[in-house]
Design an enzyme around this catalytic site. Structure first.
Site, PDB file in Angstrom:
ATOM      1  N   ARG A  17       1.191  -0.836  -0.349  1.00 13.64           N
ATOM      2  CA  ARG A  17      -0.268   0.461   0.216  1.00 13.64           C
ATOM      3  C   ARG A  17       1.122   0.812   0.236  1.00 13.64           C
ATOM      4  O   ARG A  17       1.935   1.771   1.115  1.00 13.64           O
ATOM      5  CB  ARG A  17      -1.092   0.182   1.122  1.00 13.64           C
ATOM      6  CG  ARG A  17      -2.344   0.874   1.616  1.00 13.64           C
ATOM      7  CD  ARG A  17      -2.547   0.999   2.463  1.00 13.64           C
ATOM      8  NE  ARG A  17      -1.401   1.751   3.895  1.00 13.64           N
ATOM      9  CZ  ARG A  17      -1.571   1.396   4.828  1.00 13.64           C
ATOM     10  NH1 ARG A  17      -1.740   0.823   5.212  1.00 13.64           N
ATOM     11  NH2 ARG A  17      -0.260   1.945   5.147  1.00 13.64           N
TER      12      ARG A  17
ATOM     13  N   HIS B 170      -3.324   4.435   5.008  1.00 14.94           N
ATOM     14  CA  HIS B 170      -4.479   3.535   5.095  1.00 14.94           C
ATOM     15  C   HIS B 170      -5.834   4.159   4.480  1.00 14.94           C
ATOM     16  O   HIS B 170      -6.069   4.048   3.864  1.00 14.94           O
ATOM     17  CB  HIS B 170      -4.551   3.688   6.795  1.00 14.94           C
ATOM     18  CG  HIS B 170      -5.822   2.366   7.131  1.00 14.94           C
ATOM     19  ND1 HIS B 170      -6.175   1.553   6.600  1.00 14.94           N
ATOM     20  CD2 HIS B 170      -6.953   3.336   7.717  1.00 14.94           C
ATOM     21  CE1 HIS B 170      -6.835   0.793   6.793  1.00 14.94           C
ATOM     22  NE2 HIS B 170      -7.513   1.732   7.858  1.00 14.94           N
TER      23      HIS B 170
ATOM     24  N   TYR C  11       4.184   5.399  11.074  1.00 11.58           N
ATOM     25  CA  TYR C  11       4.795   3.545  11.107  1.00 11.58           C
ATOM     26  C   TYR C  11       6.003   3.347  10.132  1.00 11.58           C
ATOM     27  O   TYR C  11       5.829   1.853  10.211  1.00 11.58           O
ATOM     28  CB  TYR C  11       3.183   3.037  11.461  1.00 11.58           C
ATOM     29  CG  TYR C  11       2.692   2.886  10.704  1.00 11.58           C
ATOM     30  CD1 TYR C  11       2.875   2.293   9.697  1.00 11.58           C
ATOM     31  CD2 TYR C  11       1.497   3.953  10.668  1.00 11.58           C
ATOM     32  CE1 TYR C  11       1.259   1.933   8.563  1.00 11.58           C
ATOM     33  CE2 TYR C  11       0.510   4.371   9.513  1.00 11.58           C
ATOM     34  CZ  TYR C  11       0.920   3.729   8.900  1.00 11.58           C
ATOM     35  OH  TYR C  11       0.134   3.960   7.945  1.00 11.58           O
TER      36      TYR C  11
END
Length: 358
Positions: free
Chosen positions: A258, A262, A271
């Protein structure tokens, strides 16, 4: 059934390396026909542009949220191309590109993400279930549909999209067990993009690959390089044929990434580091397929320009239609709640009508 038959390949199946050069695939898989690959390329270009446009619409306040699938186009497009019109697709919230590629109206696809109370399209007419936000619940629904098709002696196959995070949910494991016991014609397609929001795969599972999760339930499984469209289309075509011809369920794990956060509300920099993203961007599935097709002489500059022109025209239509304010009927709040409206519901409706009249 021999365990060896169930086991996935020890390394992800691939046909094309990151630089677009062909590699020798494992025995048993065929290179898809050139016309299918060219169609996949055109759809990937449109899908990438649609994804960028939808992301921009969130910044303009036209969408409440948008989960980008940039970097996962090989999975999205191959999943659709492996299906027939009479097959069913059970998508997640991240699979808007797949739905658009399936032929659904893009504005209808974005209705849910716009804040509408329904999915925006007719599942029965399109054979596409509503995009599912709760993780993995659609997998059980998919198995139920597959079993229904089998009981009605229909030849349709069901494909359930799911992310790596969803494989940690109990619903996913119940669906695998249910599918295997019923010998249902369903393909579970795991798009392993390495993160369940901010939780990396290593903190979700200790399995050597998510594809191995099918073995304990007696399900044929495979893993594939999810950024190699040629490989994904080949593997999914075989998986769908396996399910359609009475072989039962099949689990495919695609290793992809990805590239964007998100959703537009997420800060992925908290992160994961920039170097990791750059490494995966170098394995861009769209660039890889374009190079592969150019080297084979199947794609030229004119065809590339035509694909991008079509994508721009598609994006312009999406912009125009999404910039029109939706016609909202406030009384829809009270529809489809109960088969027969309760006294409380009728009272609330009357109160709203009174307030709107003032």
């Amino acid at each position: 059934m021999s365990v060896d038959v169930l086991l996935p390949s020890p390394v992800p199946v691939r046909f094309v390396a990151e630089d677009g050069t062909p590699v020798q695939p494992p025995t048993g898989y065929q290179v898809p026909e050139e016309d299918r690959l060219l169609e996949a390329y055109r759809r990937m270009v449109v899908g990438r542009r649609f994804d960028r446009q939808a992301t921009a619409l969130t910044k303009q306040g036209r969408l409440a949220v948008y989960p980008s699938s940039r970097g996962q186009e090989a999975c999205q497009i191959a999943g659709v191309l492996a299906l027939r019109e009479d097959d069913w697709l059970f998508p997640t919230y991240r699979d808007s590109v797949a739905l658009v590629s399936r032929g659904l109206d893009p504005v209808e696809v974005l209705t849910l993400l716009r804040g509408g109370w329904h999915c925006g399209y007719d599942p029965a007419a399109t054979r596409v279930a509503p995009q599912c936000t709760p993780l993995a619940t659609q997998t059980i629904h998919a198995v139920g549909m597959a079993d229904a098709l089998r009981r009605k002696n229909e030849s349709g196959v069901v494909m359930a999209f799911i992310g790596d995070g969803g494989t940690s949910e109990g619903d996913f494991h119940e669906a695998l067990n249910y599918a295997a016991v019923l010998h249902a014609p369903v393909v579970f397609f795991v798009q392993n993009n390495k993160y369940a929001i901010s939780v990396p795969l290593a903190k979700q599972s200790a399995a050597p690959a998510l594809a191995y999760k099918g073995i304990g339930y007696g399900i044929r499984s495979e893993q594939v390089d999810g950024n190699d469209l040629v490989a994904v289309l080949s593997v999914l075509t075989a998986a769908v044929e396996h399910a359609r011809t009475g072989g039962g369920p099949f689990l495919v794990e695609a290793h992809t990434y990805r590239m964007d956060p998100h959703t537009n509300a997420d800060d992925a920099g908290r992160y994961r580091d920039k170097g990791e993203v750059e490494q995966w961007e170098a394995a861009d599935p769209l660039a890889r397929l374009e190079t592969y097709l150019r080297e084979r002489g199947a794609l030229d500059a004119a065809a590339v320009d035509a694909a991008h022109q079509a994508a721009e025209e598609f994006a312009a239509r999406v912009r125009e239609e999404m910039n029109a304010d939706p016609k909202a009927d406030p009384f829809e709040l009270f529809e489809h709640v109960f088969a027969e409206a309760t006294p409380q519901l009728r009272e609330q409706r009357a109160l709203l009508a009174s307030e709107l009249e003032d």
